[in-house]
Motif scaffolding. Structure first.
Motif, PDB file in Angstrom:
ATOM      1  N   VAL A   1       0.752  -1.189  -0.298  1.00  8.18           N
ATOM      2  CA  VAL A   1      -0.055   0.239   0.065  1.00  8.18           C
ATOM      3  C   VAL A   1       1.046   1.223   0.113  1.00  8.18           C
ATOM      4  CG1 VAL A   1      -1.686   1.180   1.019  1.00  8.18           C
ATOM      5  CG2 VAL A   1      -1.780  -0.647   1.614  1.00  8.18           C
ATOM      6  N   PRO A   2       0.782   1.747  -1.038  1.00  7.39           N
ATOM      7  CA  PRO A   2       1.386   3.192  -1.064  1.00  7.39           C
ATOM      8  C   PRO A   2       0.977   4.001   0.702  1.00  7.39           C
ATOM      9  CG  PRO A   2       0.026   3.335  -2.851  1.00  7.39           C
ATOM     10  CD  PRO A   2      -0.678   1.919  -2.297  1.00  7.39           C
ATOM     11  N   VAL A   3       2.453   5.198   0.893  1.00  6.31           N
ATOM     12  CA  VAL A   3       2.378   6.050   1.029  1.00  6.31           C
ATOM     13  C   VAL A   3       1.183   6.794   1.443  1.00  6.31           C
ATOM     14  CG1 VAL A   3       3.890   7.731   2.866  1.00  6.31           C
ATOM     15  CG2 VAL A   3       5.057   5.804   2.330  1.00  6.31           C
ATOM     16  N   ALA A   4       1.049   7.423   0.052  1.00  9.13           N
ATOM     17  CA  ALA A   4       0.376   8.473   0.120  1.00  9.13           C
ATOM     18  C   ALA A   4      -1.273   7.479   1.020  1.00  9.13           C
ATOM     19  CB  ALA A   4      -0.371   8.983  -1.057  1.00  9.13           C
ATOM     20  N   GLU A   5      -1.564   6.254   0.384  1.00  5.20           N
ATOM     21  CA  GLU A   5      -3.146   6.175   0.650  1.00  5.20           C
ATOM     22  C   GLU A   5      -3.039   5.247   2.217  1.00  5.20           C
ATOM     23  OE1 GLU A   5      -3.852   2.678  -1.637  1.00  5.20           O
ATOM     24  OE2 GLU A   5      -3.206   3.175  -3.486  1.00  5.20           O
ATOM     25  N   LEU A   6      -1.772   5.378   3.261  1.00  5.19           N
ATOM     26  CA  LEU A   6      -1.879   5.226   4.409  1.00  5.19           C
ATOM     27  C   LEU A   6      -2.108   6.637   4.787  1.00  5.19           C
ATOM     28  CD1 LEU A   6       1.269   2.584   4.714  1.00  5.19           C
ATOM     29  CD2 LEU A   6      -1.614   2.144   4.996  1.00  5.19           C
ATOM     30  N   ASN A   7      -1.427   7.180   4.636  1.00  8.05           N
ATOM     31  CA  ASN A   7      -2.119   8.925   4.913  1.00  8.05           C
ATOM     32  C   ASN A   7      -3.381   8.987   5.043  1.00  8.05           C
ATOM     33  OD1 ASN A   7      -1.149  11.551   5.725  1.00  8.05           O
ATOM     34  ND2 ASN A   7      -0.901  12.578   3.735  1.00  8.05           N
ATOM     35  N   ASP A   8      -3.404   8.962   4.324  1.00  2.00           N
ATOM     36  CA  ASP A   8      -5.583   9.182   4.521  1.00  2.00           C
ATOM     37  C   ASP A   8      -6.120   8.333   4.938  1.00  2.00           C
ATOM     38  OD1 ASP A   8      -4.899  10.972   2.508  1.00  2.00           O
ATOM     39  OD2 ASP A   8      -5.591   9.955   0.276  1.00  2.00           O
ATOM     40  N   LEU A   9      -5.603   6.851   5.170  1.00  2.00           N
ATOM     41  CA  LEU A   9      -6.600   5.663   6.036  1.00  2.00           C
ATOM     42  C   LEU A   9      -6.198   5.927   7.355  1.00  2.00           C
ATOM     43  CD1 LEU A   9      -6.436   3.395   2.996  1.00  2.00           C
ATOM     44  CD2 LEU A   9      -8.317   4.672   4.048  1.00  2.00           C
ATOM     45  N   ALA A  10      -4.802   6.452   7.791  1.00  2.00           N
ATOM     46  CA  ALA A  10      -3.749   6.481   8.986  1.00  2.00           C
ATOM     47  C   ALA A  10      -5.867   7.328  10.721  1.00  2.00           C
ATOM     48  CB  ALA A  10      -3.069   7.588   9.377  1.00  2.00           C
ATOM     49  N   ALA A  11      -5.785   6.080  11.496  1.00  2.00           N
ATOM     50  CA  ALA A  11      -6.419   7.221  12.564  1.00  2.00           C
ATOM     51  C   ALA A  11      -5.793   8.442  12.760  1.00  2.00           C
ATOM     52  CB  ALA A  11      -5.895   6.188  13.741  1.00  2.00           C
ATOM     53  N   LYS A  12      -7.328   9.059  12.617  1.00  2.00           N
ATOM     54  CA  LYS A  12      -6.802  10.859  13.607  1.00  2.00           C
ATOM     55  C   LYS A  12      -7.399  10.975  15.159  1.00  2.00           C
ATOM     56  CE  LYS A  12      -6.950  11.607   8.223  1.00  2.00           C
ATOM     57  NZ  LYS A  12      -8.008  12.073   7.174  1.00  2.00           N
ATOM     58  N   THR A  13      -6.743  12.240  15.008  1.00  2.00           N
ATOM     59  CA  THR A  13      -7.271  11.919  16.538  1.00  2.00           C
ATOM     60  C   THR A  13      -7.888  13.732  16.460  1.00  2.00           C
ATOM     61  OG1 THR A  13      -5.476  10.886  17.779  1.00  2.00           O
ATOM     62  CG2 THR A  13      -6.538  12.220  19.133  1.00  2.00           C
ATOM     63  N   THR A  14      -9.480  13.503  16.888  1.00  3.79           N
ATOM     64  CA  THR A  14      -9.927  14.652  16.300  1.00  3.79           C
ATOM     65  C   THR A  14     -10.157  15.768  17.445  1.00  3.79           C
ATOM     66  OG1 THR A  14     -11.971  13.445  17.303  1.00  3.79           O
ATOM     67  CG2 THR A  14     -11.240  12.954  14.983  1.00  3.79           C
ATOM     68  N   ASP A  15      -9.424  15.681  18.338  1.00  2.00           N
ATOM     69  CA  ASP A  15      -9.410  16.107  20.038  1.00  2.00           C
ATOM     70  C   ASP A  15      -8.399  17.214  19.669  1.00  2.00           C
ATOM     71  OD1 ASP A  15     -12.661  14.670  20.333  1.00  2.00           O
ATOM     72  OD2 ASP A  15     -11.268  13.853  21.700  1.00  2.00           O
ATOM     73  N   GLN A  16      -7.311  16.656  18.992  1.00  3.82           N
ATOM     74  CA  GLN A  16      -5.874  17.402  18.985  1.00  3.82           C
ATOM     75  C   GLN A  16      -6.020  17.577  18.024  1.00  3.82           C
ATOM     76  OE1 GLN A  16      -3.991  13.834  19.894  1.00  3.82           O
ATOM     77  NE2 GLN A  16      -3.952  13.955  21.877  1.00  3.82           N
ATOM     78  N   LEU A  17      -5.096  19.328  18.438  1.00  6.33           N
ATOM     79  CA  LEU A  17      -4.906  20.368  17.279  1.00  6.33           C
ATOM     80  C   LEU A  17      -3.734  19.406  16.394  1.00  6.33           C
ATOM     81  CD1 LEU A  17      -5.332  22.935  16.609  1.00  6.33           C
ATOM     82  CD2 LEU A  17      -3.120  23.617  17.483  1.00  6.33           C
ATOM     83  N   TYR A  18      -3.302  18.474  16.751  1.00 10.03           N
ATOM     84  CA  TYR A  18      -2.307  17.576  15.739  1.00 10.03           C
ATOM     85  C   TYR A  18      -2.192  15.931  15.544  1.00 10.03           C
ATOM     86  CZ  TYR A  18      -1.051  15.368  19.821  1.00 10.03           C
ATOM     87  OH  TYR A  18      -0.875  14.630  21.469  1.00 10.03           O
ATOM     88  N   LYS A  19      -1.751  16.255  14.541  1.00 16.10           N
ATOM     89  CA  LYS A  19      -2.376  14.245  14.482  1.00 16.10           C
ATOM     90  C   LYS A  19      -1.566  13.097  13.980  1.00 16.10           C
ATOM     91  CE  LYS A  19      -6.111  16.612  11.152  1.00 16.10           C
ATOM     92  NZ  LYS A  19      -7.330  16.152  11.041  1.00 16.10           N
ATOM     93  N   THR A  20      -1.936  12.244  14.778  1.00 15.87           N
ATOM     94  CA  THR A  20      -0.522  10.461  14.201  1.00 15.87           C
ATOM     95  C   THR A  20      -1.245   9.894  13.800  1.00 15.87           C
ATOM     96  OG1 THR A  20      -1.513   9.725  17.201  1.00 15.87           O
ATOM     97  CG2 THR A  20       0.057  11.765  16.487  1.00 15.87           C
ATOM     98  N   ALA A  21       0.227   8.957  13.747  1.00 19.38           N
ATOM     99  CA  ALA A  21      -1.059   7.601  12.432  1.00 19.38           C
ATOM    100  C   ALA A  21       0.369   6.731  12.977  1.00 19.38           C
ATOM    101  CB  ALA A  21      -0.970   8.145  11.487  1.00 19.38           C
ATOM    102  N   LYS A  22       0.754   5.527  11.901  1.00 17.31           N
ATOM    103  CA  LYS A  22       0.855   4.440  12.888  1.00 17.31           C
ATOM    104  C   LYS A  22       0.886   3.674  10.685  1.00 17.31           C
ATOM    105  CE  LYS A  22       0.825   2.706  17.051  1.00 17.31           C
ATOM    106  NZ  LYS A  22       0.357   1.556  18.351  1.00 17.31           N
ATOM    107  N   LEU A  23       2.482   4.477  10.648  1.00 18.16           N
ATOM    108  CA  LEU A  23       2.412   4.208   9.274  1.00 18.16           C
ATOM    109  C   LEU A  23       3.297   3.353   8.894  1.00 18.16           C
ATOM    110  CD1 LEU A  23       2.690   7.872   7.848  1.00 18.16           C
ATOM    111  CD2 LEU A  23       0.226   5.983   8.120  1.00 18.16           C
ATOM    112  N   LYS A  24       3.397   2.944   7.633  1.00 14.23           N
ATOM    113  CA  LYS A  24       4.629   1.839   7.182  1.00 14.23           C
ATOM    114  C   LYS A  24       5.830   2.231   7.219  1.00 14.23           C
ATOM    115  CE  LYS A  24       0.909  -2.176   7.117  1.00 14.23           C
ATOM    116  NZ  LYS A  24       1.760  -3.293   8.286  1.00 14.23           N
ATOM    117  N   LYS A  25       6.836   1.593   7.468  1.00 15.47           N
ATOM    118  CA  LYS A  25       8.415   2.173   6.473  1.00 15.47           C
ATOM    119  C   LYS A  25       8.406   2.352   5.127  1.00 15.47           C
ATOM    120  CE  LYS A  25      10.733   2.024  10.771  1.00 15.47           C
ATOM    121  NZ  LYS A  25      11.750   1.775  11.306  1.00 15.47           N
ATOM    122  N   THR A  26       8.446   2.593   4.340  1.00 13.62           N
ATOM    123  CA  THR A  26       9.123   2.798   2.649  1.00 13.62           C
ATOM    124  C   THR A  26      10.196   3.609   2.954  1.00 13.62           C
ATOM    125  OG1 THR A  26       8.351   2.975   0.766  1.00 13.62           O
ATOM    126  CG2 THR A  26       7.711   4.616   2.910  1.00 13.62           C
TER     127      THR A  26
END
Length: 376
Positions: A104-129
């Motif tokens: 899966v390309p990084v760009a797709e993982l970027n859109d599908l990653a879990a987003k923290t809605t309560d915070q100003l920043y966002k986190t995601a556990k993406l796969k290394k590439t």
């Protein structure tokens, strides 16, 4: 055969004792499939459970009962009482053409990653590439931050225009300009924004939170923040910034150590080149997650660069109200120095020349000592 039957019996007893095996059906929202079906070409984004005490747990929710959730976190299965849970979310799924999820390309993982809605920043556990794919996916999040004092770097943390940079990049300045680099047909297109608000500053940690207020219809690309617990010494990293004004420069190296003490703080040490102008830019891992903010480097000694750990950055953002910028505070923005008071408090005595000019203006005399009537 007797040994196998005995083993199976003990296995079933253990399962029922732990409450994992149950007659209750496993809840399967959105018509998703069990984790093992990744082999069939479906990749699951982890479910998220937020506890009332503030902790976040990610994993696969196996069984949902009336009063408890059973969650697979990889190394064990947790039973979490629902009265301890603030909220929980089921992850989405994505169909993958090939069976290998790593494709899966990084760009797709970027859109599908879990987003923290309560915070100003966002986190995601993406796969290394690779560095090339990460740069292609996240380089648009990196910006140039400029002021009358000089040039630095920064990066967006959400689509609403909030960005992180170093405090020393904007120290004592309020006229700040942010340059965004957006992909176009023939490379990158520059977009400059001059309406930039200082939201919060922390001089001790050397961090500043800014907001671009004149984005209008422009959508800011942002980077995800990583996790210090997941990085190790020797891991490959790369930095994107504007050293000496050279825009969008990429340098790479490894983490020399993740905990270098310096003046009461901990820094990530890396041999990736960090030069003037890189300050405030992101240090990425190979998953494209920001793990630090570059802020120091030795010009004459290559391989000695330092970055502020991402945990400090998260703490700064989450407690931004404590570090809120106040233009009336003498420790923020421009500082106007009051002129010294007069030491001689006596009434000023006008000079002889000023006396003569004053007499002439009143018609009492001329500079050569004669009055206007010609008499001495």
């Amino acid at each position: 055969m007797k040994f196998r039957n005995t083993y199976l019996l003990f296995f079933l007893i253990a399962c029922f004792a732990g409450g994992v095996c149950s007659a209750d059906p496993i809840r399967n929202p959105k018509n998703t499939v069990p984790p093992n079906s990744e082999r069939a070409g479906i990749s699951n984004v982890a479910d998220k459970i937020i506890l009332k005490e503030g902790q976040t747990i990610t994993g696969d929710i196996l069984v949902e009962k009336e009063n408890v959730l059973y969650v697979d976190i990889g190394v064990t299965i947790l039973s979490i009482p629902k009265d301890k849970i603030l909220k929980y979310e089921y992850g989405e799924t994505v169909e993958v053409e090939k069976a290998d999820v790593n494709d899966v390309p990084v760009a797709e993982l970027n859109d599908l990653a879990a987003k923290t809605t309560d915070q100003l920043y966002k986190t995601a556990k993406l796969k290394k590439t690779t560095i090339e794919e990460c740069v292609d996916a996240f380089s648009q999040a990196v910006v140039m931050v400029s002021s009358p004092a000089g040039i630095g770097s920064g990066f967006f943390i959400n689509e609403n225009g909030y960005l992180i940079t170093n405090y020393h990049v904007i120290e004592n300045e309020t006229r700040i300009e942010v340059t965004m680099f957006q992909k176009a047909k023939d490379g990158f297109e520059k977009k400059k924004f001059k309406k930039v608000k200082i939201e919060a500053i922390n001089p001790f940690v050397d961090l500043a939170l800014l907001k671009v207020e004149d984005l209008a219809g422009t959508k800011a690309k942002f980077a995800y923040l990583g996790d210090m617990e997941r990085i190790k010494a020797g891991e490959e990293v790369f930095a994107i910034g504007n050293p000496l004004g050279l825009e969008r420069t990429v340098t790479n190296g490894v983490i020399s150590t993740k905990s270098r003490p310096f003046e009461g703080l901990i820094y990530i040490q890396t041999n990736a080149d960090i030069n003037p102008g890189n300050s405030g830019g992101p240090l990425f891992n190979l998953a494209g997650e920001v793990i630090g903010v570059t802020n120091m480097g030795y010009i004459f000694f290559g391989g000695l660069g330092f970055a502020i750990p991402i945990d400090y950055v998260k703490h700064f953002i989450e407690n931004r109200e404590a570090f809120a910028y106040d233009k009336d505070n003498p420790n923020t923005g421009y500082k106007y120095i009051q002129p010294d008071r007069r030491r001689n408090k006596a009434k000023p005595v006008p000079s002889t020349f000023l006396k003569v000019l004053r007499k002439e203006s009143l018609g009492l005399g001329t500079p050569n000592g004669e009055n206007r009537s010609g008499k001495r």
